[in-house]
Design a protein around this motif. Structure first.
Motif, mmCIF file in Angstrom:
data_model
loop_
_atom_site.group_PDB
_atom_site.id
_atom_site.type_symbol
_atom_site.label_atom_id
_atom_site.label_comp_id
_atom_site.label_asym_id
_atom_site.label_seq_id
_atom_site.Cartn_x
_atom_site.Cartn_y
_atom_site.Cartn_z
ATOM 1 N N THR A 236 32.338 78.913 -5.958
ATOM 2 C CA THR A 236 30.843 79.131 -5.923
ATOM 3 C C THR A 236 30.785 80.337 -6.938
ATOM 4 O OG1 THR A 236 30.509 78.662 -3.870
ATOM 5 C CG2 THR A 236 28.908 79.922 -4.811
ATOM 6 N N ILE A 237 31.534 81.438 -7.165
ATOM 7 C CA ILE A 237 31.122 82.304 -8.101
ATOM 8 C C ILE A 237 31.283 81.650 -9.534
ATOM 9 C CG2 ILE A 237 32.337 84.449 -9.143
ATOM 10 C CD1 ILE A 237 32.969 85.034 -6.243
ATOM 11 N N ALA A 238 32.400 80.761 -9.842
ATOM 12 C CA ALA A 238 32.545 80.170 -11.211
ATOM 13 C C ALA A 238 31.254 79.342 -11.546
ATOM 14 C CB ALA A 238 33.758 79.389 -11.132
ATOM 15 N N ARG A 239 30.719 78.562 -10.487
ATOM 16 C CA ARG A 239 29.718 77.660 -10.842
ATOM 17 C C ARG A 239 28.433 78.385 -10.953
ATOM 18 N NH1 ARG A 239 32.033 74.558 -6.404
ATOM 19 N NH2 ARG A 239 30.338 75.269 -4.864
ATOM 20 N N THR A 240 28.236 79.542 -10.278
ATOM 21 C CA THR A 240 27.090 80.255 -10.456
ATOM 22 C C THR A 240 27.117 81.074 -11.840
ATOM 23 O OG1 THR A 240 26.920 80.686 -8.050
ATOM 24 C CG2 THR A 240 25.785 82.396 -9.752
ATOM 25 N N SER A 241 28.378 81.440 -12.366
ATOM 26 C CA SER A 241 28.555 82.017 -13.756
ATOM 27 C C SER A 241 28.083 80.985 -14.747
ATOM 28 C CB SER A 241 29.955 82.541 -13.849
ATOM 29 O OG SER A 241 30.176 83.197 -15.145
ATOM 30 N N ALA A 242 28.772 79.705 -14.506
ATOM 31 C CA ALA A 242 28.462 78.655 -15.460
ATOM 32 C C ALA A 242 26.938 78.278 -15.526
ATOM 33 C CB ALA A 242 29.253 77.607 -15.149
ATOM 34 N N LEU A 243 26.028 78.297 -14.503
ATOM 35 C CA LEU A 243 24.846 77.991 -14.584
ATOM 36 C C LEU A 243 24.162 79.338 -15.330
ATOM 37 C CD1 LEU A 243 22.484 76.393 -13.415
ATOM 38 C CD2 LEU A 243 22.689 77.716 -11.501
ATOM 39 N N ALA A 244 24.565 80.666 -14.894
ATOM 40 C CA ALA A 244 23.915 81.585 -15.475
ATOM 41 C C ALA A 244 23.926 81.666 -17.075
ATOM 42 C CB ALA A 244 24.234 82.836 -14.866
ATOM 43 N N HIS A 245 25.231 81.039 -17.493
ATOM 44 C CA HIS A 245 25.373 81.155 -18.918
ATOM 45 C C HIS A 245 25.040 79.716 -19.897
ATOM 46 C CE1 HIS A 245 28.171 84.568 -17.602
ATOM 47 N NE2 HIS A 245 27.509 85.138 -18.681
ATOM 48 N N GLY A 246 24.428 79.106 -19.027
ATOM 49 C CA GLY A 246 23.721 77.774 -19.569
ATOM 50 C C GLY A 246 24.872 76.751 -19.648
ATOM 51 N N GLN A 247 25.947 76.880 -18.821
ATOM 52 C CA GLN A 247 27.153 75.587 -19.129
ATOM 53 C C GLN A 247 27.346 74.785 -17.765
ATOM 54 O OE1 GLN A 247 30.282 79.053 -18.803
ATOM 55 N NE2 GLN A 247 30.988 78.272 -20.978
ATOM 56 N N HIS A 248 26.244 74.801 -16.995
ATOM 57 C CA HIS A 248 26.297 74.105 -16.103
ATOM 58 C C HIS A 248 25.655 72.534 -16.267
ATOM 59 C CE1 HIS A 248 26.566 72.984 -11.796
ATOM 60 N NE2 HIS A 248 24.998 72.540 -11.727
ATOM 61 N N ARG A 249 26.566 71.751 -16.426
ATOM 62 C CA ARG A 249 26.319 70.255 -16.388
ATOM 63 C C ARG A 249 25.078 70.403 -17.837
ATOM 64 N NH1 ARG A 249 25.208 70.636 -11.206
ATOM 65 N NH2 ARG A 249 22.981 70.317 -11.581
ATOM 66 N N VAL A 250 25.658 70.580 -18.758
ATOM 67 C CA VAL A 250 25.156 70.538 -20.282
ATOM 68 C C VAL A 250 25.431 69.077 -20.905
ATOM 69 C CG1 VAL A 250 24.686 71.456 -22.283
ATOM 70 C CG2 VAL A 250 24.850 72.921 -20.537
ATOM 71 N N ASN A 251 24.385 68.467 -21.229
ATOM 72 C CA ASN A 251 24.571 67.326 -22.099
ATOM 73 C C ASN A 251 23.707 67.157 -23.137
ATOM 74 O OD1 ASN A 251 23.425 64.315 -22.502
ATOM 75 N ND2 ASN A 251 25.394 63.836 -21.445
ATOM 76 N N LEU A 252 24.455 67.118 -24.333
ATOM 77 C CA LEU A 252 23.586 67.112 -25.634
ATOM 78 C C LEU A 252 22.475 66.431 -25.955
ATOM 79 C CD1 LEU A 252 23.488 68.613 -28.455
ATOM 80 C CD2 LEU A 252 25.140 67.212 -29.278
ATOM 81 N N ASP A 253 22.772 64.956 -25.302
ATOM 82 C CA ASP A 253 21.865 63.836 -25.335
ATOM 83 C C ASP A 253 20.606 64.515 -24.616
ATOM 84 O OD1 ASP A 253 24.155 61.333 -25.171
ATOM 85 O OD2 ASP A 253 23.298 62.254 -27.308
ATOM 86 N N ALA A 254 20.785 65.042 -23.403
ATOM 87 C CA ALA A 254 19.662 65.181 -22.827
ATOM 88 C C ALA A 254 18.985 66.526 -23.038
ATOM 89 C CB ALA A 254 20.040 65.722 -21.161
ATOM 90 N N GLU A 255 19.728 67.440 -23.913
ATOM 91 C CA GLU A 255 19.145 68.602 -24.411
ATOM 92 C C GLU A 255 18.324 68.248 -25.434
ATOM 93 O OE1 GLU A 255 20.206 71.162 -21.331
ATOM 94 O OE2 GLU A 255 18.768 71.386 -23.130
ATOM 95 N N ILE A 256 18.810 67.214 -26.398
ATOM 96 C CA ILE A 256 17.859 66.754 -27.581
ATOM 97 C C ILE A 256 16.525 66.480 -27.092
ATOM 98 C CG2 ILE A 256 18.019 65.231 -29.442
ATOM 99 C CD1 ILE A 256 20.817 65.586 -29.873
ATOM 100 N N GLU A 257 16.624 65.486 -26.049
ATOM 101 C CA GLU A 257 15.410 64.769 -25.518
ATOM 102 C C GLU A 257 14.418 65.829 -24.946
ATOM 103 O OE1 GLU A 257 14.619 61.705 -26.087
ATOM 104 O OE2 GLU A 257 12.685 61.681 -25.156
#
Length: 382
Positions: A236-257
């Protein structure tokens, strides 16, 4: 609802003036051609009218001022002198133009004021007949045309001022929609955080209760449950850190849209150029930078257009409308800057004139590392 910025108001004012010029210029040319007694007089009058339009283009009074009233009074004296001494009948033009600018700033009775100033111009023009005979040609030149043209000019500017007010409301609505988009992102983040933390707390609560229940009868099982609690908390600590740093399930196609939708909702023209993706890990890193850059544009700039150029391992975002408020520490890009640098890439942010350029270049097989330090400062905010 936030009000449009000074730059947006300036664009709306200039669009209003240019539209007025396009509507009024043809009739103005006809008047110059019919009243000028020589070609050089026509050129001089035309140049004077051009200067008047240019001053109106650059002059943006927010309210009725004594300067405007004094300018109107002076223009009226010019028209009086033109009629008394038989000067060119276009001497009324200053009264028509300034009246058109001033009347929309009155609290009410705009139509009555437009008709009144037209009649005043006509009445002043009739002073010409105190020393010249009353003929159809003289009446047309000094009374009828000045009266009609003044009312026409004021009516055009009143209509365009109404159009400008509508644009003002639309601009405010677009900015409010952009802010709403940012709020949606915050809600999305809060929802993801709730999902991560809520699930973990529920699991930890059950396992700790189970470990306590079997502690005396089955100590080994109790230890196993506690080890699973420890592993769940670590994950959970790792997932929370990833979410805080914008790394949680980032998808380039979704971010472009998402970037395209948010920027267009704010009334910003978006142009996207993209080549085929080569590395999913690069896509994730580029998506993080694009998300942060989009947020900065919406919050800190008055952009009218944004260019997004994507290749397999690089991203370049150029927006206009950059603020001129000095240096600003960009905390979001700062974290991404150091994480990109840790993987051998480079992230830069710079202003050139009113354009802000954010560029990221990643090496092949790059991904953004989880650790970050502070450290990027841009000359101006995006």
């Amino acid at each position: 609802m936030s009000a449009p910025s000074a730059q947006a108001s300036r664009r709306m004012h200039r669009a209003t003036v240019l539209t007025a010029v396009l509507a009024i210029a043809p009739l103005t040319l006809v008047l110059v051609a019919t009243t000028a007694e020589s070609w050089w007089e026509g050129v001089a009058i035309g140049a004077g009218l051009g200067v008047a339009f240019f001053v109106l283009y650059e002059w943006r009074p927010a309210r009725l001022t004594w300067v405007m009233i004094a300018a109107l009074a002076f223009s009226a004296l010019v028209w009086v002198a033109s009629t008394l001494f038989g000067f060119n009948p276009l001497g009324f033009f200053g009264v028509a133009l300034l009246g058109g600018v001033m009347i929309p700033r009155l609290p009410r009775h705009h139509i009555s004021a437009a008709i009144g100033i037209g009649l005043l111009v006509g009445a002043t023009g009739s002073l010409y007949f105190t020393h010249e005979p009353l003929t159809w040609n003289n009446a047309l030149r000094y009374v009828l045309l000045p009266t009609g043209f003044t009312v026409f000019v004021v009516a055009v500017i009143l209509i365009l001022e109404r159009h400008r007010a509508i644009l003002h409301d639309l601009e405010a609505a677009q900015r409010a929609e952009a802010e709403l988009g940012i709020m949606r992102e915050r809600v999305r983040f809060a929802t993801d955080l709730h999902d991560i933390q809520g699930h973990t707390l529920h699991v930890v609560n059950l396992k700790v209760a189970l470990a306590d229940a079997v502690l005396d009868a089955d100590p080994e099982r109790a230890r196993r449950e506690l080890r699973e609690v420890y592993a769940e908390v670590e994950a959970t600590i790792a997932r929370t850190s990833a979410l805080a740093h914008g790394q949680h399930r980032v998808n380039l196609d979704a971010e472009i849209e998402n970037a395209k939708n948010l920027l267009e909702a704010a009334g910003i023209e978006v142009r996207i150029s993209r080549t085929a993706s080569e590395d999913p890990r690069s896509d994730e890193a580029l998506g993080q930078v694009l998300r942060e850059t989009t947020t900065n544009i919406l919050r800190h700039s008055d952009a009218a257009s944004v260019d997004i150029d994507l290749t397999g391992h690089s991203l370049r975002v150029i927006n206009d409308g950059a603020a001129h408020s000095g240096a600003l520490r960009l905390s979001g890009l700062a974290m991404l800057h150091d994480r990109v640098a840790a993987d051998g890439g480079a992230l830069t942010a710079e202003r050139t004139g009113d354009r802000f350029i954010t560029t990221v270049q990643l090496p092949r097989n790059a991904s953004v590392s989880p650790d970050a330090d502070d450290g990027i400062t841009a000359e101006t905010p995006t």
